[in-house]
Scaffold this motif. Structure first.
Motif, PDB file in Angstrom:
ATOM      1  N   MET A  84      93.441  16.821 -15.130  1.00 50.55           N
ATOM      2  CA  MET A  84      92.059  17.249 -14.924  1.00 50.55           C
ATOM      3  C   MET A  84      91.292  16.176 -14.149  1.00 50.55           C
ATOM      4  N   LYS A  85      90.739  16.563 -13.039  1.00 47.18           N
ATOM      5  CA  LYS A  85      89.930  15.665 -12.205  1.00 47.18           C
ATOM      6  C   LYS A  85      88.459  16.001 -12.426  1.00 47.18           C
ATOM      7  N   VAL A  86      87.711  15.036 -12.936  1.00 47.18           N
ATOM      8  CA  VAL A  86      86.295  15.231 -13.220  1.00 47.18           C
ATOM      9  C   VAL A  86      85.472  14.443 -12.206  1.00 47.18           C
ATOM     10  N   PHE A  87      84.567  15.113 -11.541  1.00 49.21           N
ATOM     11  CA  PHE A  87      83.734  14.452 -10.530  1.00 49.21           C
ATOM     12  C   PHE A  87      82.679  13.609 -11.241  1.00 49.21           C
ATOM     13  N   ASP A  88      82.578  12.359 -10.840  1.00 45.16           N
ATOM     14  CA  ASP A  88      81.807  11.365 -11.585  1.00 45.16           C
ATOM     15  C   ASP A  88      80.315  11.437 -11.254  1.00 45.16           C
ATOM     16  N   ILE A  89      79.568  12.164 -12.092  1.00 44.61           N
ATOM     17  CA  ILE A  89      78.118  12.233 -11.896  1.00 44.61           C
ATOM     18  C   ILE A  89      77.426  10.971 -12.395  1.00 44.61           C
ATOM     19  N   GLY A  90      78.170  10.131 -13.128  1.00 46.11           N
ATOM     20  CA  GLY A  90      77.575   8.900 -13.640  1.00 46.11           C
ATOM     21  C   GLY A  90      77.034   8.019 -12.537  1.00 46.11           C
ATOM     22  N   ARG A  91      77.755   7.968 -11.424  1.00 44.84           N
ATOM     23  CA  ARG A  91      77.290   7.162 -10.295  1.00 44.84           C
ATOM     24  C   ARG A  91      75.971   7.703  -9.756  1.00 44.84           C
ATOM     25  N   ALA A  92      75.882   9.034  -9.661  1.00 45.80           N
ATOM     26  CA  ALA A  92      74.652   9.638  -9.158  1.00 45.80           C
ATOM     27  C   ALA A  92      73.485   9.384 -10.106  1.00 45.80           C
ATOM     28  N   LEU A  93      73.732   9.535 -11.407  1.00 47.68           N
ATOM     29  CA  LEU A  93      72.667   9.363 -12.392  1.00 47.68           C
ATOM     30  C   LEU A  93      72.176   7.921 -12.479  1.00 47.68           C
ATOM     31  N   VAL A 136      99.996  20.390  -4.335  1.00 43.46           N
ATOM     32  CA  VAL A 136      99.771  20.473  -5.770  1.00 43.46           C
ATOM     33  C   VAL A 136      98.870  21.675  -6.084  1.00 43.46           C
ATOM     34  N   LYS A 137      99.287  22.465  -7.040  1.00 43.14           N
ATOM     35  CA  LYS A 137      98.637  23.744  -7.334  1.00 43.14           C
ATOM     36  C   LYS A 137      97.429  23.578  -8.254  1.00 43.14           C
ATOM     37  N   ILE A 138      96.349  24.277  -7.917  1.00 44.21           N
ATOM     38  CA  ILE A 138      95.174  24.300  -8.774  1.00 44.21           C
ATOM     39  C   ILE A 138      95.387  25.322  -9.882  1.00 44.21           C
ATOM     40  N   LEU A 139      95.031  24.933 -11.122  1.00 44.40           N
ATOM     41  CA  LEU A 139      95.198  25.806 -12.281  1.00 44.40           C
ATOM     42  C   LEU A 139      93.870  26.279 -12.852  1.00 44.40           C
ATOM     43  N   GLY A 140      92.809  25.569 -12.513  1.00 50.34           N
ATOM     44  CA  GLY A 140      91.508  25.952 -13.041  1.00 50.34           C
ATOM     45  C   GLY A 140      90.406  25.125 -12.419  1.00 50.34           C
ATOM     46  N   PRO A 177      75.308  19.708 -15.017  1.00 53.59           N
ATOM     47  CA  PRO A 177      76.690  20.156 -15.211  1.00 53.59           C
ATOM     48  C   PRO A 177      77.705  19.168 -14.638  1.00 53.59           C
ATOM     49  N   ILE A 178      78.808  19.010 -15.369  1.00 54.75           N
ATOM     50  CA  ILE A 178      79.916  18.164 -14.929  1.00 54.75           C
ATOM     51  C   ILE A 178      80.979  19.069 -14.315  1.00 54.75           C
ATOM     52  N   LEU A 179      81.355  18.796 -13.092  1.00 62.12           N
ATOM     53  CA  LEU A 179      82.292  19.634 -12.344  1.00 62.12           C
ATOM     54  C   LEU A 179      83.716  19.093 -12.483  1.00 62.12           C
ATOM     55  N   TYR A 180      84.680  20.002 -12.573  1.00 58.81           N
ATOM     56  CA  TYR A 180      86.066  19.565 -12.742  1.00 58.81           C
ATOM     57  C   TYR A 180      87.039  20.520 -12.047  1.00 58.81           C
ATOM     58  N   LEU A 181      88.222  19.987 -11.757  1.00 60.79           N
ATOM     59  CA  LEU A 181      89.354  20.751 -11.240  1.00 60.79           C
ATOM     60  C   LEU A 181      90.561  20.441 -12.117  1.00 60.79           C
ATOM     61  N   ILE A 182      91.419  21.435 -12.333  1.00 62.74           N
ATOM     62  CA  ILE A 182      92.623  21.244 -13.141  1.00 62.74           C
ATOM     63  C   ILE A 182      93.843  21.562 -12.291  1.00 62.74           C
ATOM     64  N   PHE A 183      94.826  20.653 -12.328  1.00 63.98           N
ATOM     65  CA  PHE A 183      96.024  20.763 -11.496  1.00 63.98           C
ATOM     66  C   PHE A 183      97.290  20.765 -12.353  1.00 63.98           C
TER      67      PHE A 183
END
Length: 367
Positions: free
Chosen positions: A57-66, A103-107, A118-124
């Motif tokens: 799971m790749k989670v885009f880091d909003i912490g840097r933005a905040l 690499v295939k995306i699963l979600g 909202p925290i955005l994510y991709l699942i591989f």
């Protein structure tokens, strides 16, 4: 990026869309266990699980933005959202086109609880590891293993190019190996990829990917007008760099800069203020010296073949880079299909060479 201040670092146990459960978080830069990894500046990794299947799971880091100055927070959050949508769209394109070496995306989705944006994510699909980490853990890796995976990476690049997509950031840590599932190597992380006809924020960057692997034209600030030269030739350079890395641990970019001399190094490495075209003769001479140094480090049985591949794949002249026979054809293609066939032949020869060597050792042991 303190855990208490960054919600992206506190997601263990969350249930996501599609029934995925967030498991353990992977180490980030500055934490124990991160050593030897790359990346981690713009995203955080987790293991996700569903019905006994593990995924990455790749989670885009909003912490840097905040943590940005108040006036910049909205802009930074928009940048993250745009990057997420760009990568998600490319992954869905690859999935619909059945690109089996990507690499295939699963979600994909978002996590929101009202306490933060909202925290955005991709699942591989989850690999056994990237080729860099596996190379260090497998001990004496056979040439056949290296060449088999290089052949598969070249196929992956060709699949992307057929969809008018260029990866732009191919490097060892973005090549994932699926040995357990017998799927070989796949290319991952399309976060810096470019698609013909669709503009992404990073398309305007001088160097979209990792500067350590950047081709000379990018380092010297030159942008070719033709898509093949600007994008596909960059991917080919990265493929040649991967060949160098897997067999010698060396980088053509580093080799060229070390051999060119300080006077001709561009900013920020040196004082050179001229243009790419004026630097080309010096780049070519430095590259020739690097290839001479490389020769003694390659396996003797395939040294000439590998040198021929590297020589054309990493040519400092972006307009000449590629298979010479293909470059003279209409549209001046780089000839990725020819690199695929040559790596395939070398891979098969390596398997034969390994069997002969093993047989010879057995005979000597029994003598």
């Amino acid at each position: 990026m303190l855990t208490a201040m960054n919600p992206v670092l506190c997601l263990e146990g969350r249930i996501l869309e599609g029934g995925w459960r967030v498991g353990s978080r992977l180490p980030i830069r500055g934490e124990a266990g991160f050593e030897g990894r790359t990346g981690g500046n713009f995203s955080v990794g987790y293991i996700a699980e569903r019905e006994g299947v593990s995924a990455y799971m790749k989670v885009f880091d909003i912490g840097r933005a905040l943590s940005s100055p108040p006036a910049q927070i909205a802009t930074e959050l928009q940048r993250i959202s745009t990057a997420y949508l760009h990568e998600k769209e490319l992954l869905e394109l690859c999935d619909s086109a059945r690109l089996d070496k990507i690499v295939k995306i699963l979600g994909a989705g978002s996590i929101a609880d009202g306490a933060h944006v909202p925290i955005l994510y991709l699942i591989f699909e989850k690999a056994d590891g990237d080729i860099r980490s596996l190379l260090g853990s497998l001990g004496a890796v056979e040439d056949a293993w290296r060449l088999k995976h290089l052949h598969q990476v070249a196929i992956g690049l060709a699949q992307l190019h057929q969809q008018k997509v260029a990866h732009q950031d191919l490097k060892p840590s973005n090549v994932f190996v699926f040995e357990e599932k017998k799927m070989g190597a796949k290319i991952g992380d399309l976060g810096r990829a470019s698609r013909l006809g669709k503009t992404a924020d990073h398309d305007s960057f001088q160097i979209a990917g990792d500067p350590n692997y950047a081709p000379p034209e990018q380092i010297y600030g030159y942008e070719a007008q033709d898509w093949v030269d600007r994008r596909e030739a960059c991917d080919l350079y990265h493929l040649g760099s991967l060949i160098c890395f897997l067999f010698t641990g060396l980088s053509p970019t580093t080799g060229i800069l070390l051999n060119i001399g300080r006077d001709f190094m561009p900013h920020p490495f040196g004082p050179w203020q001229g243009v790419y075209a004026d630097a080309l003769p010096f780049l070519t001479a430095a590259y020739t010296r690097f290839l001479s140094e490389l020769e003694s480090k390659l396996p003797f049985w395939c040294k000439d073949d590998l040198l021929a591949l590297i020589r054309t794949a990493c040519d400092p002249d972006v307009h000449r880079r590629g298979d010479p026979g293909a470059r003279v054809m209409f549209g001046a293609p780089i000839g990725m299909d020819r690199y695929i066939s040559r790596l395939d032949r070398l891979s098969k020869k390596a398997e034969v060479h390994a069997r002969i060597s093993a047989r010879s050792k057995n005979v000597q042991a029994g003598a």
